[in-house]
Structure formats: structure tokens, C-alpha cells
Design a protein around this motif. Structure first.
Motif, short mmCIF file in Angstrom:
data_model
loop_
_atom_site.label_atom_id
_atom_site.label_comp_id
_atom_site.label_asym_id
_atom_site.label_seq_id
_atom_site.Cartn_x
_atom_site.Cartn_y
_atom_site.Cartn_z
N THR A 54 29.31 7.05 0.63
CA THR A 54 28.39 5.93 0.42
C THR A 54 29.21 4.67 0.26
OG1 THR A 54 26.59 7.21 -0.59
CG2 THR A 54 26.72 4.88 -1.15
N GLU A 55 28.96 3.69 1.14
CA GLU A 55 29.64 2.40 1.04
C GLU A 55 28.70 1.32 0.56
OE1 GLU A 55 33.23 2.44 4.23
OE2 GLU A 55 31.23 2.11 5.08
N ASN A 56 27.41 1.51 0.80
CA ASN A 56 26.42 0.55 0.31
C ASN A 56 25.18 1.33 -0.10
OD1 ASN A 56 25.06 -1.76 -0.35
ND2 ASN A 56 24.68 -2.40 1.75
N SER A 78 30.79 2.62 -3.11
CA SER A 78 29.94 1.45 -3.31
C SER A 78 30.10 0.92 -4.73
CB SER A 78 28.47 1.83 -3.08
OG SER A 78 27.94 2.48 -4.23
#
Length: 324
Positions: A54-56, A78
């Protein structure tokens, strides 16, 4: 949790329908192009690892994974706290159905509830499709703080599932409404993984709470989590296991209150300071078992369930990891 359909047909409807609020808000998707990653092959007892990044507000992972025992390595890159939860939808239903059929119902209901029009909001849930009562939560990770990596191992049967997260933004909007949902398919090909061997066994139930041997040394540990039972708690969801590192003299009551999503300030960003979430095993039906691994340094930790008043239910257990 398996008796969704029965519960939806009972009264009072306005209370019982909230049982499904997290699951549906988790699956309402503003579908964006999401990156996918292929399952990672590593040389260890977990030969087949499913990587999730998950980056965002996304789940970057493979669209298809093998059945049987799967280790999910979840990297939260994130700035928000997240988890992943895997839902089994009725055959033929996908996140598109959730977005076009179910999502609008929850949008309108939550808008009214947040405006203080509780009765009108609950009435909106009567518009939900009948098949919604068949949704089952089959497990996932515990909460994971930013820049943390967690590993959770689950046994999955072939079929189509939805992965989602229902932590809330600072304005109360659920992460699923921001796009944190994804369709995956579990194939008939077995992963070849064996069930893990745990060095720390955790049992969780509504009658005994969280039970484990809290004499834990520093280093990497594999926790097994056995769900002796599963019930609907006052916040209309079942119990789970979350590992938390506690810094200094952080107030455990703050943590306990934040873990109750039904509280207007619960499961909402930002997460309370002084606590680092390190994963765990999410909501599973009675009789199921999952695993998670964690590397523990000397310090104070807790295992806590996402239920109201966790301490009075023996579902908030602290322990200290001492230097050898």
C-alpha cells in the motif's frame, strides 16, 4: 458471523444491520487503476508468499493467488494506518456490485447518520440487496502502522474474494471509499505451503478473551491465533487480534477507545500517538486458525481486539519483552 442472512431478517433491523457496516464500507470502491504484483517465491518454509503493498489508498497485489496456506507479506508504505480483510461474496458478485448496488445505500445512510439523523440513516439499510446477508469475513491482517511490514498466514479455499480496509480518514470517510478494495481469485492450484509451526499460541473467545503465554523473549516469533468462538459484539463486528508496541507511558484507555470503530473517534486517522501497530489476524469464523509473525525488541506490547471495552472482556492483554 456466518449467520448474516438470519440476522438481517430479524428485528430490530436498525441495530442488526450495523453488523455489516464495516464490510460494506470496505467494499465500496472508487475503482482506480491499481498496480499488481506477482506472488513472491522465497527460499524458506513459506515457499510461496503473496506480497501486498500500500502506497496510498491501494492494494498492489496479484489478481490471482493459489489456494491452501498462503503467507501475505503486507508492506504499508503509506502515511496512514491500514489492514487488509478478505471477504467472501456470493457467487457472481464482485466489487462492481458493491459499488453500484450496495455502495449508494451506505453513502446515503452514513451521510444521514453523520448529520445526526440516526433513525433515517438506519432506514436506508432496508434498501440493501437480499444477497448481502451471505457475505463472510475469512481473515486478514491486523492493523499496521506506516512503514511497517506484517506477515499473516491464512488457509483459503478456491473462489473469488474481495480485499478491503475500513480505517477512517480524519473526516470520517472510510478508506474503502477512497479506493482501498480489490477483487482477487483464489485458484484450485494449491500453494504447496505447509501449515506453520508457532512458538506462541493465542486463543481468543467471547468467554475467556485473549489467552496466551506472555513469557516472550526478544526476536522473531510466529503466533498462532485460534478462534474458539465468534460473536457479534456491541459494535456489531467480531473479535480479532492486533499486536501493538506501546511507547513510554502511553494511555491504554486511548488505545482501547480508538479500537472501537463505532465510536465517532474510533479507527480514525490519525492513529493515537505512542502506539505502533504491527499486524495480527483479522476477523475469522469460529473454529478457524491463522498465523502472524513479528520481530519483537525489548519493550512493552499488547494484544487487543477491535471490540468495545476490550479490557473488561479480557481482550486487551499487555506483556513485556525483556532482554535475555
Amino acid at each position: 458471523m456466518k449467520k448474516f442472512k438470519f440476522l438481517m431478517q430479524t428485528k430490530p433491523f436498525n441495530k442488526l444491520i450495523i453488523l455489516f457496516l464495516p464490510g460494506i464500507l470496505m467494499i465500496q470502491s472508487c475503482k482506480k487503476d491499481q498496480k499488481t504484483t506477482e506472488p513472491e517465491m522465497v527460499e524458506s518454509e513459506k515457499d510461496y508468499v503473496v506480497e501486498i503493498i500500500t502506497e496510498n489508498m491501494d492494494f498492489q497485489m496479484s489478481d490471482t493467488i493459489s489456494s491452501g496456506w498462503n503467507t501475505f507479506r503486507y508492506k504499508n508504505l503509506s502515511p496512514q494506518t491500514h489492514f487488509f480483510l478478505i471477504d467472501k461474496y456470493p457467487e457472481g458478485k464482485t466489487s462492481e456490485d458493491a459499488e453500484k448496488v450496495v455502495g449508494p445505500v451506505f453513502d446515503s445512510a452514513m451521510k444521514l447518520i453523520m448529520e445526526g439523523k440516526t433513525e433515517e440513516g438506519y432506514a436506508e439499510f432496508e434498501k440493501l440487496p437480499e444477497w448481502f446477508g451471505e457475505v463472510v469475513f475469512v481473515g486478514g491482517s491486523g492493523l499496521l502502522s506506516p512503514n511497517q511490514v506484517g506477515e499473516t498466514t491464512l488457509n483459503l479455499k478456491p473462489g473469488k474474494y474481495i480485499v478491503e480496509c475500513y480505517v477512517k480518514m480524519s473526516n470520517g470517510v472510510f478508506h474503502t471509499s477512497m479506493g482501498m478494495t480489490k477483487d482477487i481469485e483464489v485458484t484450485t492450484n494449491d500453494s504447496g505451503n505447509k501449515e506453520l509451526s508457532a512458538d506462541i499460541d493465542v486463543n481468543v473467545s467471547s468467554t475467556e478473551g485473549i489467552v496466551f503465554n506472555d513469557s516472550i523473549s526478544p526476536g522473531e516469533h510466529t503466533f498462532s491465533v485460534f478462534f474458539k468462538d465468534q460473536i457479534v459484539h456491541e459494535n456489531f463486528v467480531g473479535h480479532d487480534i492486533n499486536l501493538v508496541r506501546i511507547d513510554g507511558n502511553s494511555d491504554l484507555k486511548v488505545l482501547e477507545n480508538w479500537m472501537n470503530w463505532a465510536d465517532p473517534k474510533g479507527l480514525i486517522e490519525p492513529a493515537p500517538q505512542g502506539f505502533t501497530f504491527m499486524g495480527g489476524v483479522n476477523d475469522m469464523p469460529q473454529g478457524n486458525k491463522g498465523y502472524f509473525t513479528a520481530s519483537l525488541e525489548p519493550g512493552t506490547y499488547a494484544l487487543i481486539s477491535e471490540v468495545p471495552n476490550a479490557s473488561t472482556k479480557n481482550m486487551l492483554k499487555t506483556f513485556i519483552v525483556l532482554n535475555d
